[in-house]
Scaffold this active site. Structure first.
Site, PDB file in Angstrom:
ATOM      1  N   ASP A 163       0.863  -1.181   0.000  1.00  0.00           N
ATOM      2  CA  ASP A 163       0.000   0.000   0.000  1.00  0.00           C
ATOM      3  C   ASP A 163       0.906   1.239   0.000  1.00  0.00           C
ATOM      4  O   ASP A 163       2.117   1.114   0.014  1.00  0.00           O
ATOM      5  CB  ASP A 163      -0.946  -0.024   1.204  1.00  0.00           C
ATOM      6  CG  ASP A 163      -0.186   0.044   2.523  1.00  0.00           C
ATOM      7  OD1 ASP A 163       1.057   0.136   2.493  1.00  0.00           O
ATOM      8  OD2 ASP A 163      -0.835  -0.008   3.569  1.00  0.00           O
ATOM      9  N   SER A 164       0.307   2.430  -0.037  1.00  0.00           N
ATOM     10  CA  SER A 164       1.126   3.632  -0.214  1.00  0.00           C
ATOM     11  C   SER A 164       1.636   4.209   1.099  1.00  0.00           C
ATOM     12  O   SER A 164       2.472   5.099   1.108  1.00  0.00           O
ATOM     13  CB  SER A 164       0.305   4.705  -0.917  1.00  0.00           C
ATOM     14  OG  SER A 164      -0.745   5.122  -0.075  1.00  0.00           O
ATOM     15  N   GLY A 165       1.120   3.726   2.215  1.00  0.00           N
ATOM     16  CA  GLY A 165       1.494   4.294   3.509  1.00  0.00           C
ATOM     17  C   GLY A 165       0.533   5.381   3.945  1.00  0.00           C
ATOM     18  O   GLY A 165       0.545   5.802   5.100  1.00  0.00           O
ATOM     19  N   GLY A 166      -0.296   5.839   3.036  1.00  0.00           N
ATOM     20  CA  GLY A 166      -1.231   6.928   3.337  1.00  0.00           C
ATOM     21  C   GLY A 166      -2.144   6.617   4.509  1.00  0.00           C
ATOM     22  O   GLY A 166      -2.206   7.378   5.467  1.00  0.00           O
ATOM     23  N   PHE A 167      -2.786   5.473   4.460  1.00  0.00           N
ATOM     24  CA  PHE A 167      -3.766   5.137   5.494  1.00  0.00           C
ATOM     25  C   PHE A 167      -3.136   5.137   6.894  1.00  0.00           C
ATOM     26  O   PHE A 167      -3.675   5.704   7.827  1.00  0.00           O
ATOM     27  CB  PHE A 167      -4.418   3.778   5.204  1.00  0.00           C
ATOM     28  CG  PHE A 167      -5.418   3.369   6.240  1.00  0.00           C
ATOM     29  CD1 PHE A 167      -6.664   3.977   6.290  1.00  0.00           C
ATOM     30  CD2 PHE A 167      -5.109   2.410   7.188  1.00  0.00           C
ATOM     31  CE1 PHE A 167      -7.589   3.633   7.262  1.00  0.00           C
ATOM     32  CE2 PHE A 167      -6.023   2.055   8.171  1.00  0.00           C
ATOM     33  CZ  PHE A 167      -7.266   2.668   8.208  1.00  0.00           C
ATOM     34  N   ASP A 182      -2.330   8.676  -1.093  1.00  0.00           N
ATOM     35  CA  ASP A 182      -3.621   9.359  -1.019  1.00  0.00           C
ATOM     36  C   ASP A 182      -3.867   9.878   0.386  1.00  0.00           C
ATOM     37  O   ASP A 182      -3.200   9.482   1.325  1.00  0.00           O
ATOM     38  CB  ASP A 182      -4.755   8.403  -1.400  1.00  0.00           C
ATOM     39  CG  ASP A 182      -4.864   7.238  -0.424  1.00  0.00           C
ATOM     40  OD1 ASP A 182      -3.817   6.786   0.061  1.00  0.00           O
ATOM     41  OD2 ASP A 182      -5.977   6.790  -0.141  1.00  0.00           O
ATOM     42  N   GLN A 204     -10.997   8.302  -4.015  1.00  0.00           N
ATOM     43  CA  GLN A 204     -11.483   8.687  -2.683  1.00  0.00           C
ATOM     44  C   GLN A 204     -12.850   9.360  -2.818  1.00  0.00           C
ATOM     45  O   GLN A 204     -13.545   9.124  -3.786  1.00  0.00           O
ATOM     46  CB  GLN A 204     -10.452   9.603  -1.999  1.00  0.00           C
ATOM     47  CG  GLN A 204      -9.224   8.857  -1.476  1.00  0.00           C
ATOM     48  CD  GLN A 204      -9.531   7.994  -0.242  1.00  0.00           C
ATOM     49  OE1 GLN A 204     -10.634   8.006   0.301  1.00  0.00           O
ATOM     50  NE2 GLN A 204      -8.540   7.235   0.208  1.00  0.00           N
ATOM     51  N   GLY A 220     -10.739   4.644   1.497  1.00  0.00           N
ATOM     52  CA  GLY A 220     -11.633   5.340   2.408  1.00  0.00           C
ATOM     53  C   GLY A 220     -12.537   4.387   3.154  1.00  0.00           C
ATOM     54  O   GLY A 220     -12.575   3.202   2.877  1.00  0.00           O
ATOM     55  N   ASP A 275      -8.141  -6.838   0.501  1.00  0.00           N
ATOM     56  CA  ASP A 275      -7.164  -7.197   1.527  1.00  0.00           C
ATOM     57  C   ASP A 275      -7.739  -6.790   2.857  1.00  0.00           C
ATOM     58  O   ASP A 275      -8.535  -5.849   2.928  1.00  0.00           O
ATOM     59  CB  ASP A 275      -5.838  -6.453   1.305  1.00  0.00           C
ATOM     60  CG  ASP A 275      -5.963  -5.001   1.669  1.00  0.00           C
ATOM     61  OD1 ASP A 275      -5.630  -4.633   2.803  1.00  0.00           O
ATOM     62  OD2 ASP A 275      -6.427  -4.207   0.810  1.00  0.00           O
ATOM     63  N   CYS A 334     -14.321 -28.773   5.815  1.00  0.00           N
ATOM     64  CA  CYS A 334     -13.213 -27.863   5.511  1.00  0.00           C
ATOM     65  C   CYS A 334     -11.947 -28.678   5.277  1.00  0.00           C
ATOM     66  O   CYS A 334     -11.630 -29.586   6.038  1.00  0.00           O
ATOM     67  CB  CYS A 334     -13.003 -26.876   6.656  1.00  0.00           C
ATOM     68  SG  CYS A 334     -11.588 -25.770   6.381  1.00  0.00           S
ATOM     69  N   CYS A 358      -8.833 -27.505   5.237  1.00  0.00           N
ATOM     70  CA  CYS A 358      -7.607 -26.849   5.709  1.00  0.00           C
ATOM     71  C   CYS A 358      -6.827 -27.790   6.631  1.00  0.00           C
ATOM     72  O   CYS A 358      -7.378 -28.750   7.162  1.00  0.00           O
ATOM     73  CB  CYS A 358      -7.936 -25.532   6.415  1.00  0.00           C
ATOM     74  SG  CYS A 358      -8.328 -25.680   8.167  1.00  0.00           S
ATOM     75  N   CYS A 366      -8.459 -28.183  10.207  1.00  0.00           N
ATOM     76  CA  CYS A 366      -9.643 -29.042  10.290  1.00  0.00           C
ATOM     77  C   CYS A 366      -9.322 -30.501   9.954  1.00  0.00           C
ATOM     78  O   CYS A 366     -10.020 -31.414  10.417  1.00  0.00           O
ATOM     79  CB  CYS A 366     -10.750 -28.519   9.381  1.00  0.00           C
ATOM     80  SG  CYS A 366     -11.438 -26.960   9.967  1.00  0.00           S
ATOM     81  N   HIS A 370      -7.006 -21.775   9.410  1.00  0.00           N
ATOM     82  CA  HIS A 370      -8.409 -22.044   9.066  1.00  0.00           C
ATOM     83  C   HIS A 370      -9.073 -20.803   8.465  1.00  0.00           C
ATOM     84  O   HIS A 370      -9.747 -20.903   7.431  1.00  0.00           O
ATOM     85  CB  HIS A 370      -9.207 -22.519  10.288  1.00  0.00           C
ATOM     86  CG  HIS A 370     -10.678 -22.574  10.016  1.00  0.00           C
ATOM     87  ND1 HIS A 370     -11.266 -23.613   9.300  1.00  0.00           N
ATOM     88  CD2 HIS A 370     -11.676 -21.683  10.275  1.00  0.00           C
ATOM     89  CE1 HIS A 370     -12.558 -23.363   9.167  1.00  0.00           C
ATOM     90  NE2 HIS A 370     -12.836 -22.197   9.738  1.00  0.00           N
TER      91      HIS A 370
HETATM   92 ZN   LIG Z   1     -10.601 -25.410   8.418  1.00  0.00          ZN
END
Ligand SMILES: [Zn+2]
Length: 423
Positions: free
Chosen positions: A90-94, A181, A246, A273, A320, A358, A360, A363, A389
């Protein structure tokens, strides 16, 4: 670099493929957050086994520690963290803008303020927060050129500008990077949102110029060409720059921002935003109906299952969020019926799996009773198994959404999922 493969009938959503020099990302896709060049509690192999295609690291954190030069010396983010697949920064803005909230909550005697507020003031005046409170020199301060702030742990002063953000991201070498931003509070008035948005547009233009020139000034380039000095080797020469839309919760501003940023020569777009739970789909429609269809769109910081489904339906390709891992470390687990908390006493003697179907690693091998025990005993493995999980759940959800788009049954998939899932 991005190819749309199939669209949802009557909606803005689509399935596609984003090509990067570290492999392709089949979209819609969820980027696993590895803030400090590590996904907390997991090795890269474990991250890969949850079905994660791409890792997103934070420019702000890596800039403060270990510093982008160390990452560059290591050969870039991939090599530094031993993740062979695609990466995003990311840009670091947030994070810079969030500092306003962190500092102001301290100053207001520990009352947590959920919304970040950055004061914009002439350099010689006191900072005034939106609640009328007088702030101090510790806040992030924004001006036309960039943002000055202090390291939250050491107090050291720093400055980020659009150019500096791109330079840092160039050194980190991720496949997808973002323009710098200004993030505003969703409750900021229209007038301030407009001002911040227009500044974000000017910053976007500066980011593009720096990205195109690889940070080299015209004079320097000419001198280098005359003297036949070789160009500095880039960590990732095929880096793709995404511009950020934005405009807060205002329809006119969101549309205006989509029009302006959409016309610029970006490889893709971020939608930034804060959004309210109720208006996320509508705000996305305002923006995505305007953004060029052939370029990818990343909805920043969103990762709840229901929001992912609505986000995809309304034209977002990438997402993300820290939720799957952060919630996992606190015992929160996703299931098809909604979230559960494994620390609840009812799981103490429950020898079933989190989800029977599941696939994973967690599980396949462990019971809820064992997980509940690990959390109670504060064992490190608890965070690992819960994160595995949750990441698997989200990645699997994204691949099921993708399949439903490719095979033409997205509306049915969405209805069935939402009917069961209680958020
Ligand atoms: Zn799982």
């Amino acid at each position: 670099m991005f190819k749309v493969e199939s669209k949802i009938n009557g909606a803005l959503g689509r399935a596609g493929v984003l090509h990067t020099s570290h492999g392709e990302i089949k979209t819609p896709a969820f980027a696993t957050v590895g803030t400090k060049a590590t996904v907390k509690a997991l090795t890269p192999e474990q991250v890969r086994d949850t079905g994660s295609q791409v890792v997103l690291a934070n420019t702000f954190h890596l800039f403060l520690q270990p510093g982008e030069r160390v990452v560059k010396m290591a050969g870039g983010l991939n090599r530094f963290m031993n993740w062979p697949g695609p990466t995003i920064t990311d840009s670091g803005g947030f994070q810079v803008f969030s500092l306003g909230a962190a500092f102001s909550s301290e100053k207001s005697g520990g009352t947590k303020r959920k919304i970040s507020k950055i004061a914009k003031v002439p350099a010689d005046e006191n900072i005034i927060l939106d609640d009328g409170q007088q702030g101090g020199g510790g806040l992030a301060i924004i001006d036309e050129d960039g943002v000055s702030f202090r390291d939250p742990s050491s107090g050291a002063p720093h400055r980020l500008t659009p150019e500096r953000s791109i330079e840092i991201q160039r050194s980190l070498g991720a496949d997808v990077i973002f323009s710098f931003d200004e993030c505003t509070s969703p409750f900021a008035p229209h007038e301030y949102q407009k001002e911040a948005m227009e500044r974000t547009h000017r910053w976007a233009e500066r980011c593009l110029v720096n990205h195109r020139n690889k940070g080299e000034s015209k004079i320097r380039r000419i001198t280098r060409e005359i003297l036949k000095i070789e160009e500095e080797k880039e960590i990732n020469p095929t880096q793709q720059l995404f511009g950020i839309v934005q405009g807060g919760r205002f329809e006119d501003l969101r549309k205006d921002s989509a029009r302006v940023i959409g016309k610029m020569d970006f490889d893709g777009f971020g939608i930034g935003g804060s959004f309210g739970k109720a208006d996320i789909d509508e705000a996305l429609r305002w923006v995505n109906i305007i953004l060029p269809e052939e370029k990818p769109r990343h909805l920043l910081g969103i990762g709840e299952p229901v929001d992912l489904i609505l986000g995809v339906e309304n034209g977002a390709d990438l997402f993300d969020c820290v939720i799957p891992t952060r919630m996992g470390r606190n015992g929160g687990l996703f299931t098809k019926n909604g979230k559960i908390n494994i620390t609840n006493s009812k799981f103490k003697k429950d020898f079933s799996r989190i989800e029977d179907d599941c696939r994973c690693y967690t599980c396949q091998n462990y019971t809820m009773a064992y997980l509940a025990h690990l959390f109670k005993a504060r064992e490190m493995l608890a965070a690992t198994l819960a994160s595995i999980h949750n990441l698997y759940f989200i990645n699997n959800l994204m691949s099921e959404i993708r399949k439903s788009i490719l095979e033409g049954y997205f509306p049915k998939f969405k209805d069935e999922f939402l009917k069961k899932y209680k958020s």
